[in-house]
Enzyme design. Sequence first.
Site, PDB file in Angstrom:
ATOM      1  N   HIS A  79     -14.290 -21.765  40.649  1.00  0.00           N
ATOM      2  CA  HIS A  79     -15.092 -20.727  39.995  1.00  0.00           C
ATOM      3  C   HIS A  79     -14.353 -19.401  40.026  1.00  0.00           C
ATOM      4  CE1 HIS A  79     -16.571 -20.206  44.266  1.00  0.00           C
ATOM      5  NE2 HIS A  79     -16.557 -18.927  43.938  1.00  0.00           N
ATOM      6  N   GLU A 130     -19.520 -16.986  39.353  1.00  0.00           N
ATOM      7  CA  GLU A 130     -20.284 -16.385  40.463  1.00  0.00           C
ATOM      8  C   GLU A 130     -20.421 -14.914  40.156  1.00  0.00           C
ATOM      9  OE1 GLU A 130     -18.233 -16.545  44.254  1.00  0.00           O
ATOM     10  OE2 GLU A 130     -20.075 -16.081  45.363  1.00  0.00           O
TER      11      GLU A 130
END
Length: 134
Positions: A79, A130
Site C-alpha cells: 500500500h 492508507e
Amino acid sequence: MIGRLNHVAIAVPDLAAASAQYRDTLGATVGAPQDEPDHGVTVVFITLPNTKIELLYPLGDSSPITGFLDKNPAGGIHHICYEVDDILAARDRLKAQGARVLGNGEPKIGAHGKPVLFLHPKDFNGCLIELEQS
Ligand code: CO
C-alpha cells in the site's frame, strides 16, 4: 485533499533479510521491528530524506499480509500512505463519492500513533491506499 506521501509499504517474506538489505546494501536508516497486533503486522520503518518505507511482515494467525504473500511469495508493494489534515472529513468526502472504506469505517491507530483508514484498492486503480491524519 491529500497531502504528503507518508510511506510506501512493502510486504516481505523475511523481515530480517529485508531490513539488512535496506541497511547494508542500500545504505538506508532502518528502525527496529515493531509489533502492531491491531493490524496483524510487524513493521520496520526505513527513513528516507523525503518519505518512509514500511516493511510489513505477518503477525498472528489472521494477518492481512499472509494472503498477500501467498500470492506474491517474493514480496511486493502492499500500500501507499497519504497524509490528510482531517481524517474524518476525508472519509466522509470519499464515502460521499462512492469510495469504499475498509473495515468498520472508523479510523484505527496506526504505526505512528495517528489515526489511519484504508481505502478499497478496486476503487483506486488497484492500489490499496492508507490515509493517515497528519
Ligand atoms: Co502503512
